[in-house]
Design an enzyme around this catalytic site. Structure first.
Site, short mmCIF file in Angstrom:
data_model
loop_
_atom_site.label_atom_id
_atom_site.label_comp_id
_atom_site.label_asym_id
_atom_site.label_seq_id
_atom_site.Cartn_x
_atom_site.Cartn_y
_atom_site.Cartn_z
N ASP A 134 67.90 -39.51 -43.80
CA ASP A 134 67.37 -39.47 -44.86
C ASP A 134 68.48 -40.75 -45.91
OD1 ASP A 134 65.70 -39.79 -46.70
OD2 ASP A 134 64.58 -38.05 -46.40
N SER A 136 58.05 -36.01 -49.09
CA SER A 136 58.85 -37.00 -50.54
C SER A 136 58.46 -35.82 -51.14
CB SER A 136 57.98 -38.55 -50.00
OG SER A 136 59.16 -39.31 -50.51
N HIS A 156 63.56 -41.72 -43.92
CA HIS A 156 62.23 -40.48 -44.69
C HIS A 156 61.58 -40.59 -44.63
CE1 HIS A 156 61.76 -38.89 -48.62
NE2 HIS A 156 60.88 -39.84 -48.71
#
Ligand SMILES: [Ca+2]
Length: 498
Positions: free
Chosen positions: A360, A112, A406
């Site tokens: 995601d 991320s 994610h």
């Protein structure tokens, strides 16, 4: 300030591991350090100079006089972790009394924002690293942060705020329709590109939905305070207006004159940015402005020290494009993190193992594909698609994880696999020359829990032939029509968007 964990001298394997953060954090506390020590690596984290290890950059990005704190931006952008690594490597050599000619293998791992930080190291400190794992990176920062507001602007423009019950019915139908397109009916959309080619969201119009009363909760994209009013039981059928909202969200941001400015999530990803809030007084669902997008616009673009936009009044698609353009110019050399010339890293022998959950719902999977293709074209301008893909694949490999969310497995597609041994795979690639043709993964839940799986390297795509029985083996196929669905032209900008 930096912190380092040192393995016992007899466990030291001449390795150093840098780690990063998530959201607006430059570190993940001590959570990511044991992973390094496990592999005989000294592991480091930094506070970026923000005042404490728990201080995030959005708390310090504005100075008291309301202007941008550029020191903090540069530290967050790439320098904090880069300098930590340079210092950490020096300390490591001293601590273990290494000879000057002894190799200290240097790695980075993060996901991320930690993925963006990983790319910042490849781009800015290429000679320092031998291997980097930038998972689901939050790079192309201007577009990435502002795009969190796109679903909200669609809802506002079409004046329709779907309940999570209606949204989830559309999502469940998307997954159900697209699941078998990959040849294996397992509840996992391993080919969101085939989903894009064959699924029409209008087919969900009229489908019944029903949800029990709940205490509200709040979507991850919920507005300030996560306004959690109790929600009554809901029954209805998917409306044409809800389908229109979803169709527009999935097509990605365009200017009002129809020019593309950004991409969207793959079909079968969650609709987190579209989360609405229930209004007790009116009994209707209302806008809930994405805090991820709002916080960026207020502090980083408008330089106002508030955590979210108070409203989206007068905010149009063109406003979003303007914000992207403005932030892109403003943070091109710090946060954007899409420099496509990786020559110093590549010529030093560096390897990148990157992955992105194909479903995601916070950073579009297509974002990682876009950058991969940008680097391919910039690094190998004279080679055709297949030759340049092969050349790039010798040192930079992208794996799209079927159905994954994610930086994590996906509760909505629980039978999907997730990679568990990336650092081990990277170490073998760097130190023993074992290139990961496919990426090792494991089913962490669902019907095949505990079983191993393999993930195809982009641009190859997974397919199960022979009737789709769960015993059939996966193949990684080349499918031009599917590949083409990942390619975009961003004609809203004069400059190329890498
Ligand atoms: Ca499937």
């Amino acid at each position: 300030m930096d912190a380092y964990w040192f393995p016992a001298p007899e466990k030291f394997e001449k390795r150093y591991l840098a780690t990063g953060g998530g959201g607006y954090a430059i570190n993940s506390g001590s959570r990511s350090l044991p992973g390094g020590v496990m592999y005989g690596a000294v592991a480091g984290l930094t506070d970026g100079g923000f005042g404490s290890f728990n201080t995030q950059v959005d708390a310090v990005v504005l100075k008291a006089n309301g202007t941008i704190n550029w020191d903090a931006v540069f530290m967050f952008g790439y320098k904090g972790i880069g300098e930590m690594t340079q210092i950490g490597k020096g300390i490591t050599r001293l601590f273990y009394d290494m000879q000057d000619d002894e190799k200290l293998y240097t790695y980075y791992q993060g996901c991320s924002e930690g993925g963006r930080e990983g790319w910042s190291q490849v781009q800015r400190y290429g000679e320092e690293y031998d291997g980097v794992i930038p998972g689901a990176p939050a790079f192309r920062y201007a577009q990435q942060q502002v795009q969190h507001l796109y679903a909200n602007v669609v809802e506002k423009t079409l004046d329709y705020y779907p309940s999570s019950c209606e949204l989830n019915r559309i999502l469940n139908e998307t997954i159900a329709f697209c699941d078998p397109l990959d040849g294996k009916t397992d509840g996992v959309v391993s080919r969101s590109d085939l989903c894009k080619l064959h699924f029409n969201v209008n087919s969900t119009i009229g489908l019944p939905y029903s949800c029990a009363a709940s205490n509200g909760g709040s979507g991850m994209g919920g507005g300030p305070g996560g306004s959690a009013s109790p929600i009554p039981a809901l029954n209805g059928t998917v409306s044409a207006r809800a389908a229109a909202v979803m169709q527009l969200i999935m097509s990605g941001l365009h200017t009002t004159s129809g020019k593309r400015a950004y991409i969207s999530y793959q079909p079968s990803a969650g609709f987190t940015d579209a989360t609405t809030t229930y209004n007790n007084a009116t009994g209707a669902f209302d806008l809930s402005i994405s805090g991820l997008g709002g916080d960026f616009v207020t502090k980083f673009i408008e330089e106002i020290n508030i955590n979210n936009l108070p409203s989206l009044d007068n905010v149009t698609y063109d406003t979003l494009v303007d914000w992207m353009q403005e932030a892109w110019v403003k943070y091109e050399d710090t946060l954007q993190t899409t420099l496509p010339d990786l020559t110093p890293f590549q010529s030093h022998g560096g390897k990148v193992l990157t992955f992105h959950g194909e479903s995601d719902d916070s950073i579009p999977a297509g974002s990682s594909v876009l950058y991969h293709e940008s680097v391919r074209k910039i690094m190998y301008p004279s080679l055709d698609f297949n030759a340049s893909t092969a050349a790039l694949g010798d040192w930079y490999r992208l794996f799209l994880i079927p159905g994954a969310a994610h930086c994590a497995p996906n509760t909505l597609q629980p039978n999907g696999p997730f990679p568990q041994t990336n650092l081990e795979v990277l170490i073998k690639w760097v130190e023993e020359g074992v290139k990961p043709v496919t990426l090792a993964a494991t089913h962490l839940a669902g019907e095949e829990v505990g079983k191993d799986a393999s993930i195809c390297a982009w641009p190859l795509r997974p397919v199960w032939r022979g009737g789709g029985g769960n015993g059939t083996a996966m193949e990684c196929e080349y499918d031009q029509e599917s590949i083409d669905t990942w390619m975009y032209e961003f004609d809203a900008y004069k400059l190329p968007l890498y």
